[in-house]
Write an enzyme that holds these catalytic residues in place. Sequence first.
Site, PDB file in Angstrom:
ATOM      1  N   PHE A 105     -23.586 -15.955 -74.011  1.00  0.00           N
ATOM      2  CA  PHE A 105     -24.714 -15.797 -74.864  1.00  0.00           C
ATOM      3  C   PHE A 105     -25.275 -14.405 -74.914  1.00  0.00           C
ATOM      4  CE2 PHE A 105     -28.733 -14.852 -72.608  1.00  0.00           C
ATOM      5  CZ  PHE A 105     -28.199 -14.890 -71.471  1.00  0.00           C
ATOM      6  N   LYS A 106     -24.778 -13.313 -74.107  1.00  0.00           N
ATOM      7  CA  LYS A 106     -25.375 -12.102 -74.156  1.00  0.00           C
ATOM      8  C   LYS A 106     -24.833 -11.396 -75.279  1.00  0.00           C
ATOM      9  CE  LYS A 106     -26.048 -11.877 -69.037  1.00  0.00           C
ATOM     10  NZ  LYS A 106     -25.818 -12.946 -68.541  1.00  0.00           N
ATOM     11  N   ASP A 107     -23.828 -11.779 -75.887  1.00  0.00           N
ATOM     12  CA  ASP A 107     -23.387 -11.208 -76.950  1.00  0.00           C
ATOM     13  C   ASP A 107     -24.367 -11.377 -78.175  1.00  0.00           C
ATOM     14  OD1 ASP A 107     -20.682 -10.434 -76.438  1.00  0.00           O
ATOM     15  OD2 ASP A 107     -19.821 -12.509 -76.634  1.00  0.00           O
TER      16      ASP A 107
END
Length: 462
Positions: free
Chosen positions: A111-113
Amino acid sequence: MRYISTRGAAPILDFEGATLAGLASDGGLYVPETWPRFTEAEIAAMAGLPYVEVAVRVCAPFTASALDEAVLRDIFTRAYGRFAHDAVVPLVQLDHRHWLLELFHGPTLAFKDVALQALGLVFERFLRASGRHITVIGATSGDTGSAAIDALAGRAGVEVFMLHPDGRVSEVQRRQMTTVLDANIHNIAIAGNFDDAQAIVKAMFNDAAFAARFPLAAVNSINWARLLFQVVYYFTSALALGAPHRRVAYAVPTGNFGDVFAGYVAAQMGLPIERLVVATNRNDILHRALTSGDYSAGTVTPTDAPSMDIQVSSNFERLLFDLSGRDAGALAAAMATFEATKTLALPRAWLDKAGLFSAARVDADEMADTMRWALAYTGQLIDPHTAIGLAAARRDDGDTPMVTLATAHPAKFPAAVAAATGVTPQLPARLADLMTRPERYDRAPARLQEIEAHIAARARPR
Ligand SMILES: *Cc1c(COP(=O)(O)O)cnc(C)c1O
């Protein structure tokens, strides 16, 4: 919008200043001076809009004066154009009450993208306009490093030095970092563990002589812009489930309290969130803090959900600031106590204001059981972090629609998924050649002096 420090003694900054500063100079974290609030009609008007349009509406009140709507639209279009799913973050129904919000369709499968792809473009824009450049320094146990490197590779004005513990990240995670060959990306494998890497990075930021030579910047979730870009998917998912006319609950696999804090921000902005379930593994400081007020850090136990193996959750300070009634003096004193003794008893009055949150601690057996349940009853292969969130969600009773944030693709953690389910998840086709791409990285001892010398020989001075 102006940004103030949670500890009250740092300069007030605008969005650009807060984004480039990372940590505030008084040791606190930047937060918006006020929470902008949408009316029910304004929220209802977002239903059915494409992800990028919702992102523009949600973020514009926070970036006004620094980035206008047209610029935001351009940034989000480019950032989310790189995601493998048209919906950017698709919502998948599991049973009558539970949904998974798949946040892992970006370039590095976590999810960090979602935040970092946009942050990379924001950095580039601010730096180009001012002619400045920055030296990003970070330590990673895997996911942050690969997402930051993908987002910043080739960006003008940005040099990246990413430290990872040699031999202690998975091969997939290492290769996602070391096969990025752009000249501005420097991976350093240090002979030590993640805590050693993080301690070296902190020491570099605190080394006044070194910080005077290089314009150091941070990309971990103390950076306000990262949290802001994560607020968006709470809106899109709640709208899809009937908000603002229906309430929605969320279960969030939590490490540094960044992702779940973004949910809190969405609630402050008027989104009808009934509850935020903070899911932890055996590294359960947040579970203890929210259930009994015992905010005390133990030692980190390694688990199969390594991105949650954290004892001090930086972003919790942002919540405590609000729970204290935004009393920066009281908060600064509390954090000084915590930093000196690693323990803090949260005042009853603060906890009483945290009613939006509940917490659950999920052990390794329940995590594996949940991976098996998801596969057997819904056909979904889920990663260990998502499994902890889903286990917490399934323990929660009530009948509000419950969304579990699916924070990583199962193929990022193939060994743990295979051990629990007997099925080895496959990398998506776009990453199929990852294991044969050439790598480039350096090795260094886990010593501040050597790492500083390594960076000084390669980075552009101020
Ligand atoms: C970073 C990460 C988390 C924890 O998120 P926080 O914002 O630090 O709470 C959970 N799952 C995965 C897969 C991650 O990469």
